[in-house]
Design a protein around this motif. Structure first.
Motif, PDB file in Angstrom:
ATOM      1  N   LEU A 249     -54.579 -58.510 -21.601  1.00  0.00           N
ATOM      2  CA  LEU A 249     -54.418 -58.931 -20.209  1.00  0.00           C
ATOM      3  C   LEU A 249     -53.106 -58.350 -19.708  1.00  0.00           C
ATOM      4  CD1 LEU A 249     -55.577 -62.667 -20.374  1.00  0.00           C
ATOM      5  CD2 LEU A 249     -56.942 -60.619 -19.883  1.00  0.00           C
ATOM      6  N   CYS A 250     -53.200 -57.482 -18.736  1.00  0.00           N
ATOM      7  CA  CYS A 250     -52.026 -56.790 -18.205  1.00  0.00           C
ATOM      8  C   CYS A 250     -51.558 -57.518 -16.946  1.00  0.00           C
ATOM      9  CB  CYS A 250     -52.378 -55.342 -17.891  1.00  0.00           C
ATOM     10  SG  CYS A 250     -51.019 -54.370 -17.239  1.00  0.00           S
ATOM     11  N   HIS A 251     -50.369 -58.091 -16.978  1.00  0.00           N
ATOM     12  CA  HIS A 251     -49.875 -58.857 -15.844  1.00  0.00           C
ATOM     13  C   HIS A 251     -49.580 -57.936 -14.659  1.00  0.00           C
ATOM     14  CE1 HIS A 251     -48.533 -62.652 -18.229  1.00  0.00           C
ATOM     15  NE2 HIS A 251     -49.673 -62.143 -18.686  1.00  0.00           N
ATOM     16  N   THR A 252     -50.167 -58.275 -13.520  1.00  0.00           N
ATOM     17  CA  THR A 252     -49.990 -57.503 -12.295  1.00  0.00           C
ATOM     18  C   THR A 252     -49.793 -58.477 -11.137  1.00  0.00           C
ATOM     19  OG1 THR A 252     -52.370 -57.460 -11.890  1.00  0.00           O
ATOM     20  CG2 THR A 252     -51.429 -55.602 -13.103  1.00  0.00           C
ATOM     21  N   THR A 253     -49.258 -57.970 -10.045  1.00  0.00           N
ATOM     22  CA  THR A 253     -49.091 -58.814  -8.857  1.00  0.00           C
ATOM     23  C   THR A 253     -49.757 -58.176  -7.644  1.00  0.00           C
ATOM     24  OG1 THR A 253     -46.904 -57.812  -8.488  1.00  0.00           O
ATOM     25  CG2 THR A 253     -46.976 -59.927  -9.662  1.00  0.00           C
ATOM     26  N   THR A 254     -49.418 -56.925  -7.346  1.00  0.00           N
ATOM     27  CA  THR A 254     -49.942 -56.272  -6.149  1.00  0.00           C
ATOM     28  C   THR A 254     -51.081 -55.321  -6.494  1.00  0.00           C
ATOM     29  OG1 THR A 254     -48.452 -54.380  -6.285  1.00  0.00           O
ATOM     30  CG2 THR A 254     -47.629 -56.359  -5.152  1.00  0.00           C
TER      31      THR A 254
END
Length: 545
Positions: A249-254
């Motif tokens: 799971l790769c943490h992303t925001t935008t």
């Protein structure tokens, strides 16, 4: 319907074509520049606030086999941690892809919007249509090893009732009972031919809704905020969508974060809205599928006004809308033109009826003539005689649209310009979300351009039920509500509903949106995606001897 699109490098993106579709210019997407904080049910005024990177939908489609490329040594998904993993309220499209690996529903919905049993083994409906009895798979287990029971299913359905994502689709359910561990009985206040088409929400373990990631029955289990692991106790015998021991799971925001991690192959599957103002264009080697949704864009009317109380005038508008051009100009092809308020992929979409009310300027003029609408004073503006006033008034008014969606503003602008060229005198007014919602609630408009995510059975009763969530502009109508109920009893009863809706112009459907499923080339061989769920491929039956 998901259709394959192979896009290799940025310099050839403009040449890529969707199978069965045309005029798709992918470079068009990079021109999107505004933030879009709302993607669902904006027309209803109940769309939840969400930041730029929030995206949610109900995509559907059929499997498309891809060519085989070099095998990846890992597989990753984007995770927007700020939205959490609540399967009933999460509005992030990225996180809902994660749900596809963690959870399974009682039923999924196929490309023609029919129910496909998953955790349900079979079901039957009582003669009066008010009771649906569902028999559950007996060997399905949660990630902690415990057996799934009817109590777990009942708990899950209660969690979904009135939730942010699933809304009020279960509004007519009056009771959910579990007479045995493998049997669920659902009672409704109205008769249903096929309630299961609405039961595509995730099933979680009883009492776990408040956990970070409630246990499900899917092929992978949640280990941490950075990893899913293969669930060795998965009850299905077919292969999972992907064959990896772990999924990162790769943490992303935008959206830009997601795009960048996809291009570096930290993320290998992304579901996104190409028409979101927050969309970030992809430029690396990928495969792309067009995934249809139940998200409808349409024109709504305030039928309490002097001008648009005239249903003959309203119904003329359906003939004036060149939906195919709108799809190509404002959606880049990621939508399907729809004359009727149901996806063209549904078995309920009547092509012959749709053609009767499709774009046709000759029929537009005939309809105006039958409604006694004409330019009475030769000033270039159509006039309508209003009997209650005793004189004619110009066919004028204001169309409102929510400014948070650049695409919808474009579509509304094109519609207003078209109608004005045909003799209307309309003004387009862009409103911020709260202003748009207030205008709908108070009737401070003549027309509006809206978007709503309908339930998979395309129930229109929220438009016509008194107090319904979409019943704006004095639209509540007992005759139409009764026709909606008949359609629930028998989906073959939609003809009269759709014919009356078009003939009287209660609303004017325009299109159904599509979403885009990107995968790293060679990452998967058959992304058989239905709504939020990936269904393992079924083995083909042996040919008869």
């Amino acid at each position: 319907m998901k259709q394959k699109l192979c896009a290799v490098l940025a310099l050839v993106l403009a040449l890529a074509m969707l199978c069965g579709c045309s005029n798709i210019d992918l470079s068009w997407f990079t021109s999107r520049f505004k933030t879009e904080s709302q993607l669902e049910q904006e027309a209803a005024g109940i769309e939840p606030e969400a930041p730029e990177s929030s995206e949610s939908s109900e995509p559907q489609g059929t499997a498309v086999a891809t060519e085989v490329y070099s095998e990846l040594d890992h597989f990753g998904l984007a995770y927007q941690m700020g939205y959490g993993l609540d399967p009933y309220n999460c509005q992030s499209l990225c996180n809902r892809v994660i749900f596809s690996f963690l959870y399974e529903p009682l039923f999924a919905v196929d490309q023609t919007y029919q129910a496909v049993p998953i955790l349900a083994e079979s079901y039957e409906v009582s003669d009066d249509g008010l009771t649906t009895t569902i028999h559950l798979q007996k060997n399905a287990r949660f990630h902690d090893g415990s057996k799934m029971t009817a109590l777990d299913v009942a708990y899950s359905l209660h969690c979904a009732e009135g939730s942010d994502y699933y809304g009020n689709r279960l509004i007519y359910i009056t009771d959910i009972a579990a007479p045995s561990g493998d049997t669920l009985v659902i009672t409704t206040s109205v008769a249903y031919e096929c309630l299961p088409v609405l039961l595509d929400m995730p099933i979680i373990q009883n009492g776990t809704a408040e956990e970070t990631s409630p246990p499900g029955t899917g092929p992978y289990r949640y280990v941490s905020s950075t990893e899913l692991a293969r669930f060795d106790g998965w009850w299905q015998t077919g292969p999972a969508l992907v064959e990896y021991d772990t999924i990162s799971l790769c943490h992303t925001t935008t959206s830009a974060d997601i795009r960048d991690n996809f291009e570096y192959e930290n993320v290998n599957m992304v579901l996104t809205d190409p028409n979101s103002s927050a969309f970030a264009g992809f430029h690396n080697d990928y495969e792309l599928w067009n995934a249809g949704t139940t998200v409808m864009q349409y024109i709504g009317y305030n039928i309490s006004t002097n001008v648009f109380s005239n249903y003959g005038l309203r119904s003329a508008i359906t003939y004036a809308i060149d939906r195919e051009t709108l799809v190509s100009d404002t959606m880049g092809g990621f939508a399907e033109a729809a004359v009727l308020p149901v996806s063209p992929q549904s078995d309920c979409y009547d092509i012959r009826l749709a053609n009767t009310y499709a774009y046709n300027l000759a029929n537009y003029n005939l309809q105006l003539e039958s409604a006694s609408v004409e330019d009475m004073d030769a000033d270039g503006i159509l006039d309508l005689y209003v009997q209650s006033l005793g004189y004619a008034i110009p066919v004028s008014g204001t169309m409102i649209v929510c400014s948070s969606s650049y695409q919808r503003v474009q579509a509304a602008t094109q519609i207003v310009n078209t109608l004005n060229s045909l003799g209307f005198q309309l003004t387009l007014k862009q409103l911020e979300l709260s202003e748009f919602q207030n205008a709908l609630a108070t009737g401070s408009y003549d027309l509006y351009y809206g978007e709503v995510r309908l339930s998979p059975n395309f129930d229109l009763s929220p438009f016509f039920r008194a107090g319904g969530s979409l019943s704006y502009g004095s639209l509540a109508d007992s005759t139409m509500e009764n026709l909606c109920m008949r359609a629930l009893v028998n989906s073959g009863n939609t003809y009269n509903l759709y014919q009356r809706l078009c003939a009287r112009g209660y609303i004017t459907p325009v299109l159904f949106k599509s979403y885009a499923l990107y995968t790293t080339r060679g990452a998967v061989t058959e992304p058989a995606q239905y709504l939020d769920w990936f269904i393992p491929a079924r083995e083909e039956p042996e040919p008869a001897a």
